[in-house]
Structure formats: C-alpha cells, structure tokens
Design a protein around this motif. Sequence first.
Motif, short mmCIF file in Angstrom:
data_model
loop_
_atom_site.label_atom_id
_atom_site.label_comp_id
_atom_site.label_asym_id
_atom_site.label_seq_id
_atom_site.Cartn_x
_atom_site.Cartn_y
_atom_site.Cartn_z
N PHE A 8 0.84 -1.20 0.00
CA PHE A 8 0.00 0.00 0.00
C PHE A 8 0.88 1.25 0.00
CE2 PHE A 8 -2.20 3.32 2.40
CZ PHE A 8 -3.37 3.41 1.68
N ASP B 145 6.54 2.69 1.86
CA ASP B 145 7.53 2.46 2.91
C ASP B 145 8.63 1.55 2.38
OD1 ASP B 145 7.22 2.62 6.27
OD2 ASP B 145 8.80 1.40 5.40
N ALA C 171 -3.18 -11.12 12.32
CA ALA C 171 -2.01 -10.32 12.69
C ALA C 171 -2.06 -9.89 14.16
CB ALA C 171 -1.91 -9.10 11.77
N ALA C 172 -3.28 -9.76 14.69
CA ALA C 172 -3.41 -9.32 16.08
C ALA C 172 -2.88 -10.36 17.07
CB ALA C 172 -4.88 -9.02 16.39
N LYS D 1 2.71 -11.49 18.69
CA LYS D 1 3.19 -10.59 19.74
C LYS D 1 4.70 -10.71 19.85
CE LYS D 1 -0.75 -9.10 20.94
NZ LYS D 1 -1.88 -9.77 21.36
N THR E 294 2.71 -10.26 5.87
CA THR E 294 1.45 -9.87 6.47
C THR E 294 0.63 -9.18 5.41
OG1 THR E 294 2.41 -9.64 8.66
CG2 THR E 294 0.38 -8.45 8.25
N THR E 295 -0.59 -9.67 5.21
CA THR E 295 -1.43 -9.09 4.16
C THR E 295 -2.07 -7.81 4.66
OG1 THR E 295 -3.38 -10.29 4.86
CG2 THR E 295 -1.95 -11.37 3.25
N LEU E 296 -2.58 -7.02 3.71
CA LEU E 296 -3.18 -5.74 4.09
C LEU E 296 -4.46 -5.92 4.88
CD1 LEU E 296 -2.67 -3.61 0.88
CD2 LEU E 296 -1.37 -3.55 2.99
N ASP E 297 -5.10 -7.13 4.77
CA ASP E 297 -6.31 -7.33 5.56
C ASP E 297 -6.02 -8.04 6.89
OD1 ASP E 297 -5.70 -9.65 4.32
OD2 ASP E 297 -7.72 -10.16 3.68
N GLY E 298 -4.77 -8.07 7.30
CA GLY E 298 -4.45 -8.49 8.65
C GLY E 298 -4.24 -9.97 8.87
N LYS E 299 -3.68 -10.66 7.86
CA LYS E 299 -3.33 -12.07 8.07
C LYS E 299 -1.81 -12.19 8.02
CE LYS E 299 -7.42 -13.66 5.64
NZ LYS E 299 -7.82 -13.92 4.26
N LEU F 8 -0.25 -3.01 22.90
CA LEU F 8 0.32 -4.34 23.11
C LEU F 8 -0.72 -5.45 22.95
CD1 LEU F 8 2.45 -3.39 26.20
CD2 LEU F 8 3.30 -3.91 23.93
N LEU G 99 -5.03 -6.25 21.52
CA LEU G 99 -6.25 -5.75 20.91
C LEU G 99 -7.43 -6.55 21.45
CD1 LEU G 99 -5.25 -5.43 17.14
CD2 LEU G 99 -5.23 -3.67 18.87
N GLY H 58 -10.48 -6.76 15.80
CA GLY H 58 -9.85 -6.25 14.59
C GLY H 58 -8.41 -6.68 14.44
N ARG H 59 -7.60 -5.79 13.86
CA ARG H 59 -6.22 -6.12 13.56
C ARG H 59 -5.35 -4.90 13.83
NH1 ARG H 59 -5.06 -3.34 8.96
NH2 ARG H 59 -6.71 -3.00 7.43
N PRO H 60 -4.04 -5.08 13.91
CA PRO H 60 -3.18 -3.92 14.09
C PRO H 60 -3.10 -3.07 12.81
CG PRO H 60 -1.86 -5.92 14.02
CD PRO H 60 -3.29 -6.34 13.95
N ILE I 146 -1.62 -1.86 9.57
CA ILE I 146 -0.70 -2.48 8.61
C ILE I 146 -0.33 -1.51 7.51
CG2 ILE I 146 -0.50 -4.29 6.86
CD1 ILE I 146 -2.22 -6.02 8.76
N ARG I 147 -1.32 -0.85 6.91
CA ARG I 147 -1.00 0.18 5.91
C ARG I 147 -0.32 1.34 6.63
NH1 ARG I 147 -5.82 -1.91 4.24
NH2 ARG I 147 -6.08 -2.28 2.02
N GLU J 292 -5.08 4.47 8.72
CA GLU J 292 -5.70 3.42 9.52
C GLU J 292 -5.58 3.82 10.98
OE1 GLU J 292 -5.37 -0.59 6.88
OE2 GLU J 292 -3.93 -0.36 8.49
N ARG K 201 3.48 8.98 10.30
CA ARG K 201 3.58 10.01 9.27
C ARG K 201 2.28 10.80 9.15
NH1 ARG K 201 7.59 6.81 7.21
NH2 ARG K 201 6.30 5.26 6.22
#
Lengths: 389, 397
Positions: A53, A243, A321-322, A325, A351-356, B122, B124, B127-129, B131-132, B136, B181
Amino acid sequence: MSRLAGLKRKAWMAAPAALISAFVWAAATSGPLAPVKVVVARAESGPLEQRVFGIGTVEARYVYTIGPTQPGRIARLLADQGDAVKAGQLLGEMDPVDLDERIAAAEAAREKSGGARAVAKAQVEQAKNRYDLAAANAERYARLRDSATISAELAEAKVADADLAKAVLTGAEAALRIAGQEIEKAAADLQSLRVQKNYLRLVSRYDGVVVSRDAEPGSTVVAGQSVLKVVDPKTLWIRARVDQADAGAIAPGQEVLITLRSLGQHALKGKVSRIEMLGDSVTVERVVDIDFTGDAPLRLGELAEVTINTAPAKNALHVPAAAVKKADGKTGIWKIEGGKTVFCAVQTGITTLDGKTEITGGLRPDESFIVYSPVELRGGMSVKQVKTL
Amino acid sequence: MINLAGRDIRHHGSRYIFTGMGLGLLIALTLSMAGIYRGLVDDGKAIIDNSGADIWVVQQGTLGPYAEPSALHDDIYRSLRALPGVADTGNVTYQTMQVRSAGKDVRVMVTGIEPNAPGTPLYLVSGRPIIRGHYEAVADVKTGFKTGDRIRLRHNEYTVVGTTRRMVSSGGDPMLFIPLRDSQEEQFVRDADAVVTDRLRLAQNPRLNPPGSPGILGAVEENQVSSHSVNAVLLRVAKGADPNAVAETVKRWKRLGAYTKEEMTDILVVKMIAVSARQIFMFLVILTLVSTAIIAFIIYTLTIGKIREIAVLKLVGASSRTIASMILQEALGLGLIGFMFGKVVATVWAPYFPKYVLLLPQDSLRGIVITMIVSALASLLGIRAALQVDPSEAIGG
C-alpha cells in the motif's frame, strides 16, 4: 395461612443466599482472582494476497513551463487553464517596449547602407574612368617624349597623375567593399531584432493542455518565470510513496489499484512504470511511479491511494495479525496449556493488508492460540475463552 | 441455648435486611470513591505500562511528552538505535483533539506510532493492528468507535481497523493510534481556511515574496506545512541491559532528556495527578468518617428501638453476657450484609462511570475490616444502653 408463612420464610432464606452468591460473583469478576477473558482462533491455510500500500499524487510526467527568456511585461495572453494547445501555437506575447522602433531604425539603417553602397559603386566608376583617362594620357605622353616632342618632365607628370588615379580607384573599391559589409551588418542587426521579437512570443512547443496561468497581462515577470504551464494529458501518472520496508517486492509492470480521493471507492487500474532511483532517506520511503492503464482523469495534484499487487496470492498457513506478539525480543503467539498462557515463538512471513500473518514455522495447522485479550499477556496467566470481548 | 440474635433477626427480617441494604449503599459509595481514586492513579500509570517502553527520550530540559511539550527531530532515533543496550526504538507523537464521528464529539489523545515499534498497543480486543502506513487507526473502546468505522481527523478520513482497552492518557482521555507520518501531518497541518489565509499573508509579505524571486514564496509555504518532529522516542533496552545506565548515556552524550519507567511514573503520578488525586483521597477520608458515624448511629438506634424487648429478656433472667452478644452479633451481621451488598452494587455500577473505576481487592479487604470494627464499636454504645435498662420497663414502668 401457614403455607403463606412458609413461603415467606423460604423467601427470607433465599435472600441471604442470593446476596452471598452475588457477593461471590462480584469478588470473582473483579480483581486478580478473575481469569482473563480471551478470544482464541485456529491457524488456517488459505490464499494470502501479496499487496503493498502507498499514497501519492496525480502528476504529469513532464510539465512544460512557458515563460519569457528575458524580463519584461506581459502584453497579452491568449490561453487559459483547460485550453488544449498544439505545438507551435501562440499562447501570449510579451510587451516589446521599444523593440518595434529599434526594428524600424534597423530597417532604415539597412536602406541607408544600401544607398551608401550605390554611392561607393558610383565613386568606383568615377575613379576608374579617371584612371583610364590618366593611364591613356600617360601612355600618349610617353610616346611623345620618346619622339622628343615634349619634355620628359611633362611625361613624368602624366605618369604621376595616372598613379594617383589608380590609388583613388583602389580606395574607392575598398569603400565599396566596406559598404557591402555595412549592408550585411545592417541586415544581421535587423534579423537579430526580429529574432528577439520572436522570443517575446510565448509559444507551446508541445501538444497538451494548459493547467495553470501563473501571471496576468500587465504584470512584470523575470526571465525564466512561469507564465503558463502545459502538460500532456497522455503522460499523467501517480508518484506514490511506499515504505522502504514494503518496497522490496515492487517491480515495473505489476498491477495497481488506484483510488482517487475525489472518486472515493471507485478504483482505477494502473501499472508500475518505474521505481525512482533516489529513495527518501528522511521519511524512509521509496517513490514508485504508476501509469494509468485506462484513461487518466485530469486531476493533477490529487491524493491517490495505491495498492500494488506484487505477486499472485499464495496458499499458506496464517494467523490473524493481532495474535502475533513480541516477548523477550522474540516474535511468537500465546497458546493456552491447561488453562494457562504459554508463549510460543514462531517464524512469520508476509502480512497481508487485511491483517493475516503468514506462519512459516513453529505452529501446526489447526493449533489454537489467543488473538484478543483485554490486558497485556504474560506467561502463566489463567484465562477463560469467550466468543468476543 | 437459643440464638437470640438469629431469632430477633428472623422476627424483624425485612426491617433488618433493608437497614443492611441502606448501609450497603453507603458502603458502595465509599468503595466507589476508593475505586475512583485508584482509577485516577491507574490512568496515570496506564500510558506508561501500555507503551511497552523502558526509556522515554524527550527534548532536553523538559518533562515531556506527557507533562510538558517536547519536540525532537524524527531522525534522532537512528543515533539512539546505535547505542549499546538499546534493543528497539519507536517515534511517537501525542496530541489531544476532538474527533467527530457520526454526529458525536469524542475527546481523544491521537497517538502517532510506527508499526511494531514501542508505543504500539500491546493487545487488541477486536480487529487487527495497523498495517497500511496511512489512514488506519486503532481506537480504545472508550472512544466508542468500532472496527470498520470511518472517522475524520482534520483533512483525512481514517478507517478504524482494531480496538484495544485501557489505553488512556494520564488525564483519562482514550487514545486513538494512527500511523506516525499521518500524525505528524495532523499535528502541523491546519484546516483549509487557515492554510489559504496563511498563503495570502505570506504572499503579501515583501520579504518572503520578493519581487524578482518567485521561487521563495513556494519554499516558505512548503516549509510551513511539512513536519519532521516527534514528541518522544521510546526505547526498549536489550535483555540484561540496565535502563538507568542507558538513560544516563542518552542524557550525557546525546544531550537529550531521558527518563526510565520509574522516573516517568514519578512524573505522572507524583507531579501531574498529585493534586487531583489528593483531592479525591481527602474526600474519601471524609466519606469514610461520615459512613462510620452513620453506621454507628443506625446500630445504636436499632438497639434503642429494642429496649422494651431487652427489658423483657432481663426480666426473664437473661444474663448481661447473652444480651451483649446478641447486640454484637446483630451489629456485625448488619455490617456484613452492608458490606456484601455494597461490594455488589459498587461492582455493578463501576463500568458505568465515564472514567475508569478500579476496585482493588485490597481496598475491599480494608473496607470489610473497617466496617466490622466500626460495627463492633457502634454496638458498644447499644450494649451500654441495653445493660442500663431497668427490667421494670418491660411491664410499662
């Protein structure tokens, strides 16, 4: 009556029991005695989209800045933003100040030098005639002297006359050459002024669209300042910042989904054109240029979100992804063994953009682990599984 | 021997239990006040514990980033990362602002973080952390935002991708995490109107827009809206390294401010929230005293109300010891019912407080001990009154 009394007694027996159980509940759900509620999940295998992204702005590959080559005042502008222009089209003119007068003067000077040349030519004719006459006389007198009809002195005087006439002729011929050069100079001067006047014309050298008009007629601009900007709409692209950590997999030709801020969720298609040689060392980003594959909307400067497909989806073992740790500097996930938390180091991939997050080692398929918890997890905590938190 | 207290309670069951419940509400109030005090202190510590950092590097000579403003360049982390004993670094920015979403206004502390670096939440709860690298957000549940919500901060719209818990500023404002950023931009970019007005002002200033050098104005404008500052750099020390030594090196050789976890806790708890915490603590002390007095009065009045029955007991030959123990048992029972009811009520209503209420078991333990002692002391007054009763009162004398 007695049944009623019994009921009442039962009610009063139940009250303390209710109070005690409520108290036990209150003591057990708050404080350190209560187990931590967690949500668990299982490792799954499935396709992982490999995408990167970035955000960028819509820009033109080349922006042609049109402006004067020397300072001056703008006399008139013939184009405004949005106008399509052709190569060679006149877009405006600078005020010539006294240039027209100087051209008139130069023209007059050229005329004048033409006249001077005619005069010089006539003088040459005259000098030539004189010389011819003097030379003929000198020859005649020389013969007469030979026949002793006249004195030698007189004959010599005629030779001197002929020499003088020759010198005059040489001088007149030189003057004629100079007059010719004067004409050339005057013509060159005139040409130079005309070229200068041509440079006061603001002309587009390329086909394109005027995207900005930076100065108005009457205003004074310095040499090189932009008056009009022209871009070729066919060369629109997106300069996206990605990035550096994600940029490794990007290569020219990869497919890109583009979302412009003004077009909302309506995604456009594009492809990676190049990755710029210089990265940004301060923001730790690389710049990726992305061409539109379809028609590019002329929305210069607009914010765009780009999603680059760096590789086809791959099937892999993955976890949310959550769940991933860090503990003691190691990456891993928390598992439950005998109702207690245990940290288990794993090796992660993409890690995919949808959190896997891909798991490349340390976890078997269908193994369960903690994804969500209301506190930071530590080893040996007693936990209770719930559906959601 | 019959249990006189039990008999008496059973006889006046409802009155006894309602009195206990009234007491319980008073005790619940006291426990909640203790919880509010503990919550206030815990809010102060939450940001420290949850940032996952061992050392806070801030602008030299400031107590930042929570107690004082602090600004650092965002490339300082490179030289810090190279120090011996530093395992990980994370740039962070903090900014409190009002966020509008779906018609409601929430006060949040917007925190700019680098993914996977210290400072990221640390854990959640959904959802998810993040990533982009842009647009987000991860929100504390107290903000009321849900995973999938779209919220607007200044110019840009963010998608809430995950939620977390107990991530609050020292003032108790819930935190909203966004990529660093973006946060740098949010901190320094003002609303569109202000930007336009500023541009006009700059253009009118002949020193910044000198005739004949059209390029300067653009450079000045660009400089005004770009930001390469952060509020703090969070450091995690390597295993076995001494945070104090690392902090000392940063202070001495990098000419920056550095605070260890203990020092930061001290700044937040002792310096920042000390006054409001003491205020609430004072109120808690007064509330405890008032509750004590009220419990004593209730038990005394209850005993006085039974004076005729006590006289009858005396008439039929009950010993003083029996009467005293009856009154004591009833007082302790009342205290126990009150405490249990109070604890339940306090636990039930605690989550509805707008700010965090932390009910510690130690406080409950202290509460029950105080309640029992107070009940026993209060019953002494009643016992004294009961023992002085003339048995003749039983027959209407």
